[in-house]
Design an enzyme around this catalytic site. Structure first.
Site, PDB file in Angstrom:
ATOM      1  N   HIS A   5       7.045   1.254 -13.154  1.00  0.00           N
ATOM      2  CA  HIS A   5       5.703   0.822 -12.741  1.00  0.00           C
ATOM      3  C   HIS A   5       4.836   0.672 -13.999  1.00  0.00           C
ATOM      4  O   HIS A   5       3.876   1.414 -14.199  1.00  0.00           O
ATOM      5  CB  HIS A   5       5.122   1.866 -11.780  1.00  0.00           C
ATOM      6  CG  HIS A   5       3.954   1.392 -10.966  1.00  0.00           C
ATOM      7  ND1 HIS A   5       3.483   0.086 -10.998  1.00  0.00           N
ATOM      8  CD2 HIS A   5       3.138   2.060 -10.081  1.00  0.00           C
ATOM      9  CE1 HIS A   5       2.451  -0.018 -10.173  1.00  0.00           C
ATOM     10  NE2 HIS A   5       2.219   1.156  -9.617  1.00  0.00           N
ATOM     11  N   ARG A  11       6.067  -7.068  -6.411  1.00  0.00           N
ATOM     12  CA  ARG A  11       6.325  -5.665  -6.059  1.00  0.00           C
ATOM     13  C   ARG A  11       7.533  -5.709  -5.151  1.00  0.00           C
ATOM     14  O   ARG A  11       7.416  -5.983  -3.941  1.00  0.00           O
ATOM     15  CB  ARG A  11       5.138  -5.011  -5.357  1.00  0.00           C
ATOM     16  CG  ARG A  11       5.515  -3.669  -4.744  1.00  0.00           C
ATOM     17  CD  ARG A  11       4.346  -2.850  -4.292  1.00  0.00           C
ATOM     18  NE  ARG A  11       3.662  -2.262  -5.431  1.00  0.00           N
ATOM     19  CZ  ARG A  11       2.773  -1.276  -5.347  1.00  0.00           C
ATOM     20  NH1 ARG A  11       2.458  -0.765  -4.173  1.00  0.00           N
ATOM     21  NH2 ARG A  11       2.199  -0.803  -6.435  1.00  0.00           N
ATOM     22  N   ASP A  13       2.968  12.707  -8.580  1.00  0.00           N
ATOM     23  CA  ASP A  13       3.000  11.525  -7.709  1.00  0.00           C
ATOM     24  C   ASP A  13       3.573  12.008  -6.382  1.00  0.00           C
ATOM     25  O   ASP A  13       4.070  13.142  -6.273  1.00  0.00           O
ATOM     26  CB  ASP A  13       3.883  10.432  -8.363  1.00  0.00           C
ATOM     27  CG  ASP A  13       3.906   9.121  -7.586  1.00  0.00           C
ATOM     28  OD1 ASP A  13       3.040   8.913  -6.708  1.00  0.00           O
ATOM     29  OD2 ASP A  13       4.807   8.291  -7.849  1.00  0.00           O
ATOM     30  N   GLN A  66       0.870   0.429 -13.974  1.00  0.00           N
ATOM     31  CA  GLN A  66       0.235   1.723 -13.722  1.00  0.00           C
ATOM     32  C   GLN A  66       0.105   2.530 -15.007  1.00  0.00           C
ATOM     33  O   GLN A  66      -0.943   3.123 -15.295  1.00  0.00           O
ATOM     34  CB  GLN A  66       1.057   2.512 -12.696  1.00  0.00           C
ATOM     35  CG  GLN A  66       0.501   3.888 -12.396  1.00  0.00           C
ATOM     36  CD  GLN A  66      -0.835   3.810 -11.669  1.00  0.00           C
ATOM     37  OE1 GLN A  66      -0.957   3.147 -10.663  1.00  0.00           O
ATOM     38  NE2 GLN A  66      -1.854   4.495 -12.188  1.00  0.00           N
ATOM     39  N   ARG A 116      -6.865   0.301 -13.498  1.00  0.00           N
ATOM     40  CA  ARG A 116      -5.854  -0.710 -13.135  1.00  0.00           C
ATOM     41  C   ARG A 116      -6.452  -2.108 -13.298  1.00  0.00           C
ATOM     42  O   ARG A 116      -5.782  -3.031 -13.748  1.00  0.00           O
ATOM     43  CB  ARG A 116      -5.391  -0.520 -11.679  1.00  0.00           C
ATOM     44  CG  ARG A 116      -4.615   0.758 -11.390  1.00  0.00           C
ATOM     45  CD  ARG A 116      -3.248   0.772 -12.061  1.00  0.00           C
ATOM     46  NE  ARG A 116      -2.432  -0.385 -11.758  1.00  0.00           N
ATOM     47  CZ  ARG A 116      -1.646  -0.513 -10.684  1.00  0.00           C
ATOM     48  NH1 ARG A 116      -1.542   0.470  -9.815  1.00  0.00           N
ATOM     49  NH2 ARG A 116      -0.914  -1.601 -10.493  1.00  0.00           N
ATOM     50  N   CYS A 157      -1.264   8.463  -9.740  1.00  0.00           N
ATOM     51  CA  CYS A 157      -1.408   7.003  -9.592  1.00  0.00           C
ATOM     52  C   CYS A 157      -1.982   6.618  -8.248  1.00  0.00           C
ATOM     53  O   CYS A 157      -2.504   5.515  -8.092  1.00  0.00           O
ATOM     54  CB  CYS A 157      -0.065   6.325  -9.816  1.00  0.00           C
ATOM     55  SG  CYS A 157       1.178   6.731  -8.567  1.00  0.00           S
TER      56      CYS A 157
END
Ligand code: CP
Ligand code: NVA
Length: 298
Positions: free
Chosen positions: A131, A104, A213, A134, A278, A250
């Site tokens: 991402h 990340r 988001d 996700q 996830r 998310c």
């Protein structure tokens, strides 16, 4: 490891059939969640973070361990990665210790450079660009709740960020419609087949999935959020969607900003299933990445 490791960096880089297989495997792993196959027995995953994480870190750790593997977690600051050692050397040394590595890190270019030099699979755990882990969990959640993703209308609200960009990539692969309602100055210069609008109500009209988001992604702290106010997901906006539409996010959520508590407290909100998925999606991603080591996909 093979000389051509299976990286998981960006959805369009991966054959569509493989992505569909990963999703099918994720559903299967969820069905068998109390008897996880020990397909990653003896394998190790390194995880490197230069940003915070709850879901990505926890779900990768649990996924790896439930499948019989091990994890080692470091922040980018703990390592020599941030300047003192070349990216090439970091990638080559990590490749001698572990079987896969998840990063990340802010810079997608750095992630791609790590992958170029690594002889093990490299997984994108979020960059400023995308991402993909996700969105695999999100697609899995849509399939669970609404059946096929194909032909559905997804409406996105707020910042056109890493998550939005990855949904846009997915829309071409899974053949669904994406309409993004974003402030004019934040509209992407090139949106391809994606419809961009400043009209939140029009975007929500008839949508199967409403998604948003944070307005302030990690690393953008201090940003002015006034321009996002017309894009808040609230009961009025949800009422414009198709009956039975679901709400996705998310997480982490900033309640009262991009979405209100009223929306989150309805049965339309599937955020916790999305977060759980996830775990299942990541198991399937890990199995796909490591298939070359003898791991069986199904
Ligand atoms: N959605 C997501 O990636 O959450 P974390 O930042 O907690 O990992
Ligand atoms: N767009 C958000 C996603 C967090 C999971 C960020 O980059 O901070």
């Amino acid at each position: 490891m093979t000389s051509h490791p299976r990286h998981f960096l960006d959805l369009p880089d991966i054959p569509a059939d493989d992505l569909r297989h990963i999703l099918a495997h994720a559903h299967q792993l969820k069905r068998n969640k109390f008897q996880p196959p020990q397909v990653l027995s003896g394998l190790s995953l390194a995880m490197v973070f230069d940003k915070r994480s709850t879901r990505t870190r926890m779900s990768f750790e649990v996924a790896m361990k439930q499948l019989g593997g091990h994890t080692i977690v470091m922040t980018a600051d703990d390592m020599h990665l941030t300047g003192a050692e070349s990216i090439e050397d970091t990638a080559k040394v990590l490749s001698r210790y572990v079987d896969a590595a998840m990063f990340r890190i802010s810079s997608h270019e750095t992630l791609a450079e790590i992958a170029r030099h690594a002889s093990i699979p490299v997984i994108n755990g979020l960059t400023n660009h995308s991402h993909p882990c996700q969105i695999m969990a999100d697609l899995m959640t849509i399939e669970e709740k609404l059946g096929s993703v194909k032909g559905k209308k997804i409406a996105w609200f707020g910042d056109y960020n890493n998550v939005a960009r990855t949904i846009a990539q997915a829309s071409k692969i899974w053949d669904f419609e994406l309409v993004a309602a974003v402030p004019g100055e934040l509209a992407p210069a090139s949106s391809g087949d994606i419809k961009i609008t400043q009209d939140a109500a029009a975007a929500a009209a008839g949508a199967d999935i409403i998604v948003t988001d944070t307005w302030v992604s990690m690393g953008q702290e201090g940003k002015d959020i006034q321009k996002f106010l017309p894009y808040q997901v609230n009961p009025d906006l949800m009422a414009k969607a198709k009956p039975g539409a679901i709400f996705m996010h998310c997480m982490p959520i900033h309640r009262g900003e991009e979405v209100t508590n009223e929306v989150l407290s309805t049965s339309a909100s599937v955020i916790y299933d999305e977060a759980e998925n996830r775990l299942h999606a990541q198991k399937a991603i890990l199995a796909w990445c490591l298939e070359g080591t003898g791991v069986k996909l199904v």
